[in-house]
Design a protein around this motif. Structure first.
Motif, PDB file in Angstrom:
ATOM      1  N   HIS A   1      14.629  17.733  -0.924  1.00 30.10           N
ATOM      2  CA  HIS A   1      14.681  16.580  -1.823  1.00 30.10           C
ATOM      3  C   HIS A   1      13.344  15.878  -2.004  1.00 30.10           C
ATOM      4  O   HIS A   1      13.132  15.214  -3.014  1.00 30.10           O
ATOM      5  CB  HIS A   1      15.715  15.567  -1.313  1.00 30.10           C
TER       6      HIS A   1
ATOM      7  N   ILE B   1       8.557  13.922  -5.523  1.00 29.14           N
ATOM      8  CA  ILE B   1       9.979  14.113  -5.806  1.00 29.14           C
ATOM      9  C   ILE B   1      10.060  14.882  -7.118  1.00 29.14           C
ATOM     10  O   ILE B   1       9.629  14.354  -8.148  1.00 29.14           O
ATOM     11  CB  ILE B   1      10.725  12.786  -5.981  1.00 29.14           C
ATOM     12  N   GLY B   2      10.596  16.064  -7.075  1.00 30.16           N
ATOM     13  CA  GLY B   2      10.697  16.831  -8.315  1.00 30.16           C
ATOM     14  C   GLY B   2       9.343  16.976  -8.971  1.00 30.16           C
ATOM     15  O   GLY B   2       8.392  17.455  -8.352  1.00 30.16           O
ATOM     16  N   THR B   3       9.231  16.537 -10.210  1.00 27.83           N
ATOM     17  CA  THR B   3       7.968  16.670 -10.931  1.00 27.83           C
ATOM     18  C   THR B   3       7.145  15.394 -10.903  1.00 27.83           C
ATOM     19  O   THR B   3       6.153  15.286 -11.611  1.00 27.83           O
ATOM     20  CB  THR B   3       8.230  17.052 -12.394  1.00 27.83           C
ATOM     21  N   ALA B   4       7.557  14.428 -10.095  1.00 29.69           N
ATOM     22  CA  ALA B   4       6.831  13.157 -10.040  1.00 29.69           C
ATOM     23  C   ALA B   4       6.136  13.007  -8.698  1.00 29.69           C
ATOM     24  O   ALA B   4       6.646  13.442  -7.662  1.00 29.69           O
ATOM     25  CB  ALA B   4       7.789  11.996 -10.250  1.00 29.69           C
ATOM     26  N   SER B   5       4.968  12.409  -8.717  1.00 31.58           N
ATOM     27  CA  SER B   5       4.282  12.127  -7.464  1.00 31.58           C
ATOM     28  C   SER B   5       3.691  10.730  -7.515  1.00 31.58           C
ATOM     29  O   SER B   5       3.295  10.239  -8.573  1.00 31.58           O
ATOM     30  CB  SER B   5       3.187  13.159  -7.195  1.00 31.58           C
ATOM     31  N   THR B   6       3.665  10.091  -6.355  1.00 33.23           N
ATOM     32  CA  THR B   6       3.068   8.771  -6.227  1.00 33.23           C
ATOM     33  C   THR B   6       2.165   8.796  -5.004  1.00 33.23           C
ATOM     34  O   THR B   6       2.582   9.253  -3.945  1.00 33.23           O
ATOM     35  CB  THR B   6       4.147   7.693  -6.033  1.00 33.23           C
ATOM     36  N   SER B   7       0.939   8.336  -5.149  1.00 38.96           N
ATOM     37  CA  SER B   7       0.038   8.288  -4.007  1.00 38.96           C
ATOM     38  C   SER B   7      -0.579   6.904  -3.912  1.00 38.96           C
ATOM     39  O   SER B   7      -0.887   6.280  -4.934  1.00 38.96           O
ATOM     40  CB  SER B   7      -1.046   9.361  -4.125  1.00 38.96           C
ATOM     41  N   ILE B   8      -0.735   6.433  -2.689  1.00 33.72           N
ATOM     42  CA  ILE B   8      -1.303   5.108  -2.459  1.00 33.72           C
ATOM     43  C   ILE B   8      -2.205   5.148  -1.230  1.00 33.72           C
ATOM     44  O   ILE B   8      -2.068   6.018  -0.374  1.00 33.72           O
ATOM     45  CB  ILE B   8      -0.215   4.027  -2.254  1.00 33.72           C
TER      46      ILE B   8
ATOM     47  N   PHE C   1       8.133   2.760  -0.987  1.00 32.88           N
ATOM     48  CA  PHE C   1       8.630   4.121  -1.138  1.00 32.88           C
ATOM     49  C   PHE C   1      10.010   4.161  -0.471  1.00 32.88           C
ATOM     50  O   PHE C   1      10.127   3.826   0.697  1.00 32.88           O
ATOM     51  CB  PHE C   1       7.745   5.141  -0.417  1.00 32.88           C
ATOM     52  N   LYS C   2      11.012   4.571  -1.182  1.00 35.24           N
ATOM     53  CA  LYS C   2      12.340   4.714  -0.578  1.00 35.24           C
ATOM     54  C   LYS C   2      12.943   6.035  -1.012  1.00 35.24           C
ATOM     55  O   LYS C   2      13.039   6.301  -2.212  1.00 35.24           O
ATOM     56  CB  LYS C   2      13.255   3.561  -0.985  1.00 35.24           C
ATOM     57  N   VAL C   3      13.335   6.847  -0.044  1.00 40.94           N
ATOM     58  CA  VAL C   3      13.947   8.136  -0.338  1.00 40.94           C
ATOM     59  C   VAL C   3      15.290   8.201   0.347  1.00 40.94           C
ATOM     60  O   VAL C   3      15.384   7.963   1.554  1.00 40.94           O
ATOM     61  CB  VAL C   3      13.073   9.314   0.165  1.00 40.94           C
TER      62      VAL C   3
ATOM     63  N   HIS D   1       1.983  18.719  -4.861  1.00 45.95           N
ATOM     64  CA  HIS D   1       0.820  17.897  -5.179  1.00 45.95           C
ATOM     65  C   HIS D   1       0.193  17.390  -3.906  1.00 45.95           C
ATOM     66  O   HIS D   1       0.848  16.915  -3.012  1.00 45.95           O
ATOM     67  CB  HIS D   1       1.235  16.704  -6.043  1.00 45.95           C
TER      68      HIS D   1
ATOM     69  N   LEU E   1       3.957  10.773  -2.036  1.00 44.67           N
ATOM     70  CA  LEU E   1       5.369  11.142  -2.120  1.00 44.67           C
ATOM     71  C   LEU E   1       5.588  12.005  -3.347  1.00 44.67           C
ATOM     72  O   LEU E   1       5.186  11.638  -4.460  1.00 44.67           O
ATOM     73  CB  LEU E   1       6.242   9.889  -2.213  1.00 44.67           C
TER      74      LEU E   1
END
Lengths: 163, 124
Positions: A93, A126-133, A59-61, A3, A124
Motif C-alpha cells: 500500500h 502511494i500509487g503514482t503520488a509522492s510527497t517529500s519533506i 503524513f497518515k497512512v 520514487h 512517502l
C-alpha cells in the motif's frame, strides 16, 4: 520503490521483518530538537502517522492490519554533499523512506550544530503520488532507529509503547 | 499549463518569505516549496483525467472555510482556505491535502498561493 529524492543514490538493500523481530504492535513518540521544532510519530498495525506539532505537515497512512510493513535498509549514499544512511518501510500500500546525513565521527562534533544545520528527508509514495519533506536530522535518526527495530530513541518525550 | 509557475513572497528586508513552484499538466501535478524543500508530485495516467468540485463553504466561529477539490480514480487533492469574518484579522496560510487510497498528506501553504492554485484547478 517508485520514487527516491533525486539526490540519493541507493545501490543495494537488505530486508527484515520489523514486526517479527520486535513484536511491537504499537509505538509512538514526540520529539523536539534544539531549535524547539517538534514532531510526533505513531506506528500501529494498520496505521503510520507522522506530523509536526504545529499541525502544518502530516503524513497518515492507513492499511489493513494484517499487512505488516517490511523494513529495508538502504546502503550508504551521497545526498547534498554528505554521506547519508537510509531506511525504508513498505508494503503493497505504501513506501515510506527516511534518509539523513551520518553524524561525523570526531572530537569536535557539536550535536546542536548538527541538529540545526543538517536535515533529514522523508518521502512517502502511494500509487503514482509522492510527497517529500525535510525533517530535523535527529528526528530522522529516530525514525530510522525505530524502523530498524529499536525503541531506544534520543531526545524523545511522551513515548507510548505496547505489545 | 505545461510549464512551471512560481510564487514568491518577500519579507520587509527583501529576503524570501516563501518561494514555491507548481505545474499542472496532462501527465503530472507538481507543487514544490523551495525554502522548506517540500514537494508533492502526482503522475497521471493518460486516460485518467481529473474533475473538480467546490465543496460547500463551512462557517466556523471566526472564519468561513472554502475549498476546492480535484479528483480522479487514484487520488483527491484539496485546498482549503479560511477567510476571516473580521477583516482586520490576517490569515496567511491554507491547507493542501492529498488523499491517495487510504493515505493522507497535508502541507500548509501560503494563502495567496492557495488562491492561485484554486483558480488553476477551477479553470482546467
Amino acid at each position: 520503490m517508485k520514487h527516491i529524492a533525486p539526490f540519493l543514490l541507493v545501490t543495494k538493500m537488505s530486508s527484515m521483518q520489523v514486526f517479527d523481530k520486535q513484536g511491537t504492535t504499537e509505538f509512538g513518540f514526540t520529539f523536539t530538537n534544539f531549535a524547539g521544532i517538534g514532531w510526533k510519530a505513531l506506528f500501529m498495525q494498520g496505521l503510520v502517522l507522522i506530523q509536526d506539532l504545529s499541525n502544518s505537515t502530516m503524513f497518515k497512512v492507513q492499511y489493513p492490519k494484517d499487512k505488516h510493513w517490511t523494513y529495508t535498509k538502504a546502503e550508504l549514499s551521497f545526498c547534498e554533499g554528505s554521506i547519508c544512511k537510509g531506511g525504508i518501510i513498505s508494503n503493497e500500500h505504501f513506501t515510506l523512506s527516511v534518509d539523513v546525513p551520518e553524524e561525523p565521527i570526531n572530537s569536535e562534533f557539536d550535536p546542536e550544530f548538527y541538529e540545526t544545520h543538517d536535515k533529514g528527508y522523508l518521502c512517502l509514495n502511494i500509487g503514482t503520488a509522492s510527497t517529500s519533506i525535510d525533517i530535523p536530522s535527529r528526528f530522522a535518526h529516530n525514525l530510522i532507529k525505530f524502523m530498524e527495530g529499536s525503541t531506544d530513541l534520543d531526545n524523545v518525550i511522551d513515548v507510548h509503547k505496547s505489545k | 499549463m505545461n510549464k512551471f509557475e512560481y510564487f514568491v513572497e518577500n519579507n520587509p528586508d527583501g529576503t524570501k518569505k516563501s518561494h514555491w513552484g507548481y505545474m499542472f499538466s496532462k501527465d503530472t501535478i507538481i507543487i514544490q516549496d523551495y525554502i522548506s524543500h517540500h514537494e508533492i508530485s502526482i503522475n497521471l495516467s493518460a486516460n485518467n483525467s481529473w474533475t473538480y468540485t467546490t465543496p460547500k463553504t463551512i462557517e466556523t466561529k471566526n472564519s468561513f472555510c472554502r475549498g476546492i477539490e480535484i479528483s480522479s480514480q487514484d487520488y483527491t487533492m484539496s485546498i482549503y482556505v479560511h477567510d476571516p469574518k473580521i477583516l482586520d484579522d490576517v490569515i496567511t496560510t491554507a491547507n493542501l491535502d492529498l488523499v491517495c487510497n487510504n493515505a493522507t498528506t497535508r502541507l500548509r501553504i501560503p494563502y495567496k498561493l492557495a488562491i492561485a492554485l484554486m483558480k488553476i484547478m477551477a479553470s482546467s
